[in-house]
Design a protein around this motif. Structure first.
Motif, PDB file in Angstrom:
ATOM      1  N   TRP A  55       0.823  -1.208   0.000  1.00 56.47           N
ATOM      2  CA  TRP A  55       0.000   0.000   0.000  1.00 56.47           C
ATOM      3  C   TRP A  55       0.856   1.257   0.000  1.00 56.47           C
ATOM      4  O   TRP A  55       0.495   2.261  -0.605  1.00 56.47           O
ATOM      5  CB  TRP A  55      -0.971  -0.019   1.188  1.00 56.47           C
ATOM      6  CG  TRP A  55      -2.257  -0.644   0.784  1.00 56.47           C
ATOM      7  CD1 TRP A  55      -2.504  -1.974   0.608  1.00 56.47           C
ATOM      8  CD2 TRP A  55      -3.458   0.039   0.444  1.00 56.47           C
ATOM      9  NE1 TRP A  55      -3.797  -2.166   0.188  1.00 56.47           N
ATOM     10  CE2 TRP A  55      -4.412  -0.951   0.092  1.00 56.47           C
ATOM     11  CE3 TRP A  55      -3.848   1.368   0.423  1.00 56.47           C
ATOM     12  CZ2 TRP A  55      -5.704  -0.627  -0.300  1.00 56.47           C
ATOM     13  CZ3 TRP A  55      -5.141   1.688   0.045  1.00 56.47           C
ATOM     14  CH2 TRP A  55      -6.049   0.692  -0.318  1.00 56.47           C
ATOM     15  N   LYS A 119     -10.967   1.235   8.420  1.00 61.73           N
ATOM     16  CA  LYS A 119      -9.890   1.344   7.450  1.00 61.73           C
ATOM     17  C   LYS A 119     -10.076   0.356   6.315  1.00 61.73           C
ATOM     18  O   LYS A 119      -9.719   0.645   5.171  1.00 61.73           O
ATOM     19  CB  LYS A 119      -8.537   1.128   8.120  1.00 61.73           C
ATOM     20  CG  LYS A 119      -7.372   1.638   7.268  1.00 61.73           C
ATOM     21  CD  LYS A 119      -6.192   2.048   8.107  1.00 61.73           C
ATOM     22  CE  LYS A 119      -5.166   2.789   7.276  1.00 61.73           C
ATOM     23  NZ  LYS A 119      -4.054   3.303   8.088  1.00 61.73           N
ATOM     24  N   GLN A 120     -10.616  -0.820   6.598  1.00 66.35           N
ATOM     25  CA  GLN A 120     -10.937  -1.760   5.521  1.00 66.35           C
ATOM     26  C   GLN A 120     -11.958  -1.145   4.575  1.00 66.35           C
ATOM     27  O   GLN A 120     -11.795  -1.180   3.350  1.00 66.35           O
ATOM     28  CB  GLN A 120     -11.490  -3.061   6.102  1.00 66.35           C
ATOM     29  CG  GLN A 120     -10.455  -4.011   6.665  1.00 66.35           C
ATOM     30  CD  GLN A 120     -11.084  -5.315   7.123  1.00 66.35           C
ATOM     31  OE1 GLN A 120     -12.180  -5.330   7.687  1.00 66.35           O
ATOM     32  NE2 GLN A 120     -10.399  -6.413   6.884  1.00 66.35           N
ATOM     33  N   ALA A 122     -12.722   2.038   4.161  1.00 67.13           N
ATOM     34  CA  ALA A 122     -12.176   3.202   3.469  1.00 67.13           C
ATOM     35  C   ALA A 122     -11.264   2.779   2.323  1.00 67.13           C
ATOM     36  O   ALA A 122     -11.287   3.379   1.238  1.00 67.13           O
ATOM     37  CB  ALA A 122     -11.410   4.082   4.459  1.00 67.13           C
ATOM     38  N   SER A 123     -10.476   1.729   2.542  1.00 66.57           N
ATOM     39  CA  SER A 123      -9.586   1.243   1.492  1.00 66.57           C
ATOM     40  C   SER A 123     -10.388   0.717   0.304  1.00 66.57           C
ATOM     41  O   SER A 123     -10.033   0.961  -0.854  1.00 66.57           O
ATOM     42  CB  SER A 123      -8.679   0.141   2.033  1.00 66.57           C
ATOM     43  OG  SER A 123      -7.885   0.620   3.103  1.00 66.57           O
ATOM     44  N   GLY A 126     -11.793   3.618  -1.594  1.00 62.18           N
ATOM     45  CA  GLY A 126     -10.736   4.257  -2.368  1.00 62.18           C
ATOM     46  C   GLY A 126     -10.432   3.522  -3.654  1.00 62.18           C
ATOM     47  O   GLY A 126     -10.285   4.128  -4.718  1.00 62.18           O
ATOM     48  N   ILE A 165      -8.188   7.301   3.638  1.00 63.18           N
ATOM     49  CA  ILE A 165      -7.548   6.132   4.233  1.00 63.18           C
ATOM     50  C   ILE A 165      -6.591   6.473   5.379  1.00 63.18           C
ATOM     51  O   ILE A 165      -6.253   5.588   6.177  1.00 63.18           O
ATOM     52  CB  ILE A 165      -6.780   5.322   3.170  1.00 63.18           C
ATOM     53  CG1 ILE A 165      -5.629   6.143   2.575  1.00 63.18           C
ATOM     54  CG2 ILE A 165      -7.709   4.826   2.092  1.00 63.18           C
ATOM     55  CD1 ILE A 165      -4.715   5.324   1.687  1.00 63.18           C
ATOM     56  N   PRO A 169     -10.092   7.086   9.287  1.00 63.29           N
ATOM     57  CA  PRO A 169     -10.030   5.946  10.217  1.00 63.29           C
ATOM     58  C   PRO A 169      -9.461   6.302  11.586  1.00 63.29           C
ATOM     59  O   PRO A 169      -9.773   5.639  12.586  1.00 63.29           O
ATOM     60  CB  PRO A 169      -9.113   4.956   9.487  1.00 63.29           C
ATOM     61  CG  PRO A 169      -9.251   5.300   8.045  1.00 63.29           C
ATOM     62  CD  PRO A 169      -9.392   6.797   8.028  1.00 63.29           C
TER      63      PRO A 169
END
Length: 233
Positions: A55, A119-120, A122-123, A126, A165, A169
Motif C-alpha cells: 500500500w 480502514k478496511q 475506506a480502502s 478508495g 484512508i 479511520p
C-alpha cells in the motif's frame, strides 16, 4: 517498417536489478528472519512486509500518476497521459494485492476476512474510486478528451483518497494499529527487526510497480505509433 524509439525515464537496468534484489530479500527475510513475538499477532506480523508495504508502494505510484496528470493538463502531450494511466493501473494492482493480503492477516488476527473495520471500508471505497476512473476513461473515445477528463478526475480522486484512508479511520474506533487509539507498530518494534525488512520492501514493491508501468507505457506508445502509421499510409 521501423518504429521511432521513444524515450522513457529510468531506462537503465540498474534499478530493475535493485528491484529484484530487494524483493528477493523481502520474501526470504520477511518469512525467515526473527520477528517480534507479540500477543495475538505472533508469526502473522510477517504479513506487514507485504500488506502494508504494497500500500505504501501504491501511494507512491499514485503520486507519480498525479504528477503526470498535471503535466498533461499543462502540455496536452499524450506521452504524459500514458504515464499517468499506467502508473495508476500499477497502483490499483498493488492496492488489490494489499487488500487481499490484509484480509488473510485479518482472518488470523481478528477472526474474519472482512470485519467492517473503518480502514478496511475506506480502502475498499478508495479502490472503487479508481476503478471508476478506469471505467470513465474507457467510456471516452477521443484521446485528448480522455486525457483531460481522466487527468482532472485523477487529481481529485487522489485528493480524496489520502484523507479517506489516513485521516478518517483515525477519527473512529479501528482495529488497525495506529488508528482508533491503538499503538502503531513502532511501539512494538523495539529492536528494529521489522524495519530491516519493512523499508527495503517499500522500495522493492515501488520499483516493481514502476517497472510494470513503464513496460505498459512502451506497449501503449508502440500501439499508437502503429495505428498512426496505418492511418497515414
Amino acid at each position: 517498417m521501423r518504429l521511432k524509439k521513444q524515450k522513457l525515464p529510468m531506462r537503465q537496468s540498474w534499478w530493475k536489478i535493485l528491484a529484484i534484489a530487494l524483493l528477493l530479500y523481502t520474501i526470504f527475510a520477511g518469512l525467515l528472519m526473527d520477528a517480534p513475538r507479540l500477543p495475538i499477532l505472533n508469526e502473522t506480523i510477517r504479513a506487514l512486509h507485504f500488506h502494508v508495504t504494497m500500500w505504501f508502494g501504491m501511494i507512491l505510484m499514485l503520486v507519480v500518476s498525479v504528477y503526470y496528470s498535471i503535466r498533461y493538463l499543462r502540455s496536452n502531450d499524450l506521452q504524459h497521459d500514458d504515464m499517468a494511466i499506467e502508473f495508476t493501473n500499477a497502483a490499483i494492482l498493488f492496492g488489490v494485492l494489499g487488500i487481499a493480503t490484509g484480509m488473510l492477516w485479518a482472518k488470523f488476527t481478528w477472526g474474519d476476512y472482512w470485519s467492517g473495520d473503518p480502514k478496511q471500508n475506506a480502502s475498499a471505497i478508495g479502490l472503487l474510486m479508481y476503478f471508476a476512473y478506469l471505467i470513465l476513461r474507457n467510456s471516452l473515445t477521443d484521446s485528448q478528451q480522455r486525457g483531460r477528463i481522466g487527468a482532472i478526475y485523477n487529481i481529485f480522486a487522489f485528493a480524496a483518497f489520502i484523507p479517506l484512508i489516513f485521516v478518517l479511520p483515525r477519527l473512529t474506533d479501528s482495529l488497525h494499529p495506529g488508528n482508533g487509539g491503538n499503538p502503531g507498530f513502532n511501539a512494538y518494534d523495539l529492536d528494529s527487526k521489522l524495519r530491516m525488512v519493512f523499508y527495503p520492501a517499500i522500495i522493492g514493491w515501488t520499483l516493481l510497480g514502476a517497472w510494470i508501468a513503464t513496460v505498459r507505457v512502451r506497449m501503449r506508445r508502440v500501439e499508437r505509433t502503429i495505428e498512426d502509421k496505418l492511418i497515414n499510409s
